[in-house]
Motif scaffolding. Structure first.
Motif, PDB file in Angstrom:
ATOM      1  N   TYR A  41       0.846  -1.201   0.000  1.00 35.84           N
ATOM      2  CA  TYR A  41       0.000   0.000   0.000  1.00 35.84           C
ATOM      3  C   TYR A  41       0.875   1.243   0.000  1.00 35.84           C
ATOM      4  O   TYR A  41       1.837   1.345   0.766  1.00 35.84           O
ATOM      5  N   TYR A 251      -4.603  -5.618   3.016  1.00 31.69           N
ATOM      6  CA  TYR A 251      -4.556  -6.122   1.649  1.00 31.69           C
ATOM      7  C   TYR A 251      -3.716  -7.392   1.640  1.00 31.69           C
ATOM      8  O   TYR A 251      -2.583  -7.403   2.147  1.00 31.69           O
ATOM      9  N   ALA A 262      -9.026  -7.603  -0.205  1.00 28.73           N
ATOM     10  CA  ALA A 262      -9.028  -6.533   0.790  1.00 28.73           C
ATOM     11  C   ALA A 262     -10.025  -6.866   1.899  1.00 28.73           C
ATOM     12  O   ALA A 262     -11.160  -7.247   1.623  1.00 28.73           O
TER      13      ALA A 262
END
Length: 266
Positions: A41, A251, A262
């Protein structure tokens, strides 16, 4: 007075052992990816970088699970864990760390790690020093100024890494170890089924960790652990993971199903 103390004690105990759960938000299609090993991320671009290990590429996704670019970077070999630092994305190949310019989406160079057998997960500290696990070599390497040295040994199945201030958390195949900046090793928890893979911090002294065989756990720093999900019977693996603290979303790279999934942590 006594009843008050008992009530307070019960409240603390209940809080300490609060149960957590996951709620699936989305999953990607199964045609874009081929054996995704890790997902990273990025809060700056609000996107996900997925190490598409089976194709030697990195795929970019939005936070809604939709593809931004399928071939963001190509020409990699068995790319796994990744980390970002000052405009560069680092990803672990088998015996080298590939360095990618994020703005140009191009491979800048490789940092060879002599003797490495299977580099896997990685983190970068505030000074740009890289730490990367060698799963088959049971080691953690430290790379400063493009010069790798052995930082830790005797870490069987060394995989997931997490930096919290100056402490380095290392997942072995069956345990979670905390290593201080003086290399003092403290075992946080053990007794897991072999296959621990990724670790993220979701609150102070609280973590979610993954097992690539298909399990996610909630772990506290005192060693208390809870199984959040077990998808082994469905053949869904849980490989490396990443976390968005703003939305409390984990995630997960599902290597075996060619997806990223997710989950909200509740």
């Amino acid at each position: 007075m006594k009843s008050t103390l008992i009530a307070a004690s019960f409240f603390i105990s209940a809080t300490s052992f609060a149960q957590h759960s996951l709620m699936k938000v989305w999953e990607t299609d199964s045609t874009t990816l081929r054996n995704p090993e890790s997902v990273l991320y990025d809060s700056k671009s609000n996107s996900l970088y997925v190490s598409n290990m089976g194709a030697g590429t990195i795929v970019r996704f939005g936070l809604d699970g939709k593809v931004i670019k399928t071939d963001w970077v190509t020409g990699l070999t068995s790319n796994k864990g990744a980390a970002l630092f000052k405009g560069l994305l680092y990803t672990a190949e088998t015996s080298a760390v590939a360095v990618i310019d994020v703005d140009k989406a191009s491979l800048v160079k490789r940092i060879p790690v002599e003797g490495a057998q299977m580099l896997n997960d990685m983190v970068v500290d505030s000074k740009g020093i890289i730490y990367v696990t060698d799963t088959r070599g049971a080691k953690v390497y430290r790379i400063e100024g493009d010069k790798p040295t052995v930082y830790l040994e005797n870490m069987p199945g060394a995989n997931g890494l997490l930096l919290v201030n100056t402490d380095l958390y290392v997942l072995t195949s069956t345990s979670v170890e905390k290593v201080s900046n003086t290399k003092q090793v403290t075992k946080i928890a053990d007794g897991f089924e072999s296959g621990l893979d990724g670790i993220v911090m979701v609150a102070e002294n609280e973590f979610v960790i993954s097992n690539y065989k298909g399990m996610l756990y909630y772990l506290t720093a005192d060693g208390t652990k809870q199984v959040l999900s077990d998808t082994r019977s469905k053949g869904i693996s849980d490989n490396d993971i990443s976390y968005d603290s703003k939305t409390k979303t984990v995630y997960v790279a599902a290597f075996s199903k060619n997806r990223v999934i997710a989950y909200k942590v509740k």
